[in-house]
Design an enzyme around this catalytic site. Structure first.
Site, PDB file in Angstrom:
ATOM      1  N   HIS A  54       0.838  -1.194   0.000  1.00  0.00           N
ATOM      2  CA  HIS A  54       0.000   0.000   0.000  1.00  0.00           C
ATOM      3  C   HIS A  54       0.875   1.246   0.000  1.00  0.00           C
ATOM      4  O   HIS A  54       2.086   1.168   0.128  1.00  0.00           O
ATOM      5  CB  HIS A  54      -0.854   0.047   1.279  1.00  0.00           C
ATOM      6  CG  HIS A  54      -1.776  -1.095   1.422  1.00  0.00           C
ATOM      7  ND1 HIS A  54      -3.072  -1.055   0.990  1.00  0.00           N
ATOM      8  CD2 HIS A  54      -1.596  -2.332   1.957  1.00  0.00           C
ATOM      9  CE1 HIS A  54      -3.658  -2.202   1.249  1.00  0.00           C
ATOM     10  NE2 HIS A  54      -2.780  -2.995   1.833  1.00  0.00           N
TER      11      HIS A  54
ATOM     12  N   CYS B  85      -3.452   2.928  -5.457  1.00  0.00           N
ATOM     13  CA  CYS B  85      -2.590   2.442  -4.371  1.00  0.00           C
ATOM     14  C   CYS B  85      -2.037   1.063  -4.695  1.00  0.00           C
ATOM     15  O   CYS B  85      -2.804   0.174  -5.054  1.00  0.00           O
ATOM     16  CB  CYS B  85      -3.407   2.409  -3.075  1.00  0.00           C
ATOM     17  SG  CYS B  85      -2.548   1.714  -1.658  1.00  0.00           S
TER      18      CYS B  85
ATOM     19  N   LYS C 234      -8.177   0.995  -7.362  1.00  0.00           N
ATOM     20  CA  LYS C 234      -7.442   2.096  -6.740  1.00  0.00           C
ATOM     21  C   LYS C 234      -6.074   2.228  -7.394  1.00  0.00           C
ATOM     22  O   LYS C 234      -5.569   1.277  -7.979  1.00  0.00           O
ATOM     23  CB  LYS C 234      -7.244   1.817  -5.246  1.00  0.00           C
ATOM     24  CG  LYS C 234      -8.539   1.715  -4.464  1.00  0.00           C
ATOM     25  CD  LYS C 234      -8.252   1.446  -2.999  1.00  0.00           C
ATOM     26  CE  LYS C 234      -9.515   1.460  -2.195  1.00  0.00           C
ATOM     27  NZ  LYS C 234      -9.990   2.782  -1.870  1.00  0.00           N
TER      28      LYS C 234
ATOM     29  N   HIS D   6      -2.444  -3.211  -3.480  1.00  0.00           N
ATOM     30  CA  HIS D   6      -3.838  -2.910  -3.185  1.00  0.00           C
ATOM     31  C   HIS D   6      -4.637  -2.800  -4.488  1.00  0.00           C
ATOM     32  O   HIS D   6      -5.784  -3.241  -4.569  1.00  0.00           O
ATOM     33  CB  HIS D   6      -3.898  -1.615  -2.377  1.00  0.00           C
ATOM     34  CG  HIS D   6      -5.225  -1.331  -1.774  1.00  0.00           C
ATOM     35  ND1 HIS D   6      -5.476  -0.171  -1.101  1.00  0.00           N
ATOM     36  CD2 HIS D   6      -6.389  -2.010  -1.733  1.00  0.00           C
ATOM     37  CE1 HIS D   6      -6.726  -0.164  -0.667  1.00  0.00           C
ATOM     38  NE2 HIS D   6      -7.305  -1.274  -1.050  1.00  0.00           N
TER      39      HIS D   6
ATOM     40  N   TYR E 231      -2.348  -1.050   8.714  1.00  0.00           N
ATOM     41  CA  TYR E 231      -1.161  -1.724   8.179  1.00  0.00           C
ATOM     42  C   TYR E 231      -0.336  -2.370   9.288  1.00  0.00           C
ATOM     43  O   TYR E 231      -0.258  -1.857  10.389  1.00  0.00           O
ATOM     44  CB  TYR E 231      -0.263  -0.730   7.440  1.00  0.00           C
ATOM     45  CG  TYR E 231      -0.979   0.205   6.505  1.00  0.00           C
ATOM     46  CD1 TYR E 231      -1.681  -0.276   5.404  1.00  0.00           C
ATOM     47  CD2 TYR E 231      -0.950   1.579   6.709  1.00  0.00           C
ATOM     48  CE1 TYR E 231      -2.337   0.594   4.536  1.00  0.00           C
ATOM     49  CE2 TYR E 231      -1.588   2.452   5.850  1.00  0.00           C
ATOM     50  CZ  TYR E 231      -2.287   1.960   4.771  1.00  0.00           C
ATOM     51  OH  TYR E 231      -2.926   2.820   3.926  1.00  0.00           O
TER      52      TYR E 231
END
Length: 155
Positions: free
Chosen positions: A19, A141, A139, A133, A55
């Site tokens: 991420h 990310c 996304k 991710h 995380y």
């Protein structure tokens, strides 16, 4: 069971998901990584209602590595893919695209540290798959395609 930095990890680990924090390169640049992690934890708890930071591990702009959520706890980093995975987040990645290269959004030090992090995680948990991710959700990310990046660094 596996051991991570002296702690016995009882939950099975089946993958690593990369991420980014989507912060600007200069965000908290003069602060230690521990302070940055505390701020991300605050965002996750206050703004998202999480029990803790989402995380498990974070990597700062200078390549420093730090702990987030305890490794024995299921993370809160990828909807429908938290059980069995470890979330590793890079500080940075603001305004990135999924098609960017790693070094468009992150530093050489972060790249070296992420490679080391993956090797250490593989040493503890076996050579589990590593994904981004953006492999699991629409996304940007982490701001690059993890599979392509892994090939460039020989993973």
């Amino acid at each position: 069971m596996a051991v991570w930095h002296g702690q016995t990890i009882t939950r099975p680990i089946t993958g690593i998901i990369i991420h980014c924090t989507a912060t600007r390169p200069v965000w908290m640049a003069s602060r230690p990584l521990s302070t940055q992690i505390s701020e991300v934890r605050r965002w996750h708890m206050r703004d998202r209602g999480f029990a803790d930071i989402g995380y498990h591990r974070l990597i700062g702009r200078k390549g420093e590595r730090g702990d987030g959520r305890p490794m024995n706890k299921v993370g809160a980093h990828t909807i429908m893919h938290n059980v069995g995975t470890i979330g590793v987040s890079l500080i940075g990645g603001f305004d990135s695209a999924a098609t960017d290269t790693f070094l468009e959004n992150f530093t050489d030090d972060q790249e070296s540290s992420l490679v080391m992090e993956i090797h250490e995680l593989w040493g503890a948990f076996g050579k589990v798959p590593v994904s981004g991710h953006n492999d699991w959700a629409p996304k940007a990310c982490p701001g690059f395609k993890v599979a392509a990046w892994m090939k460039t660094v020989g993973l």
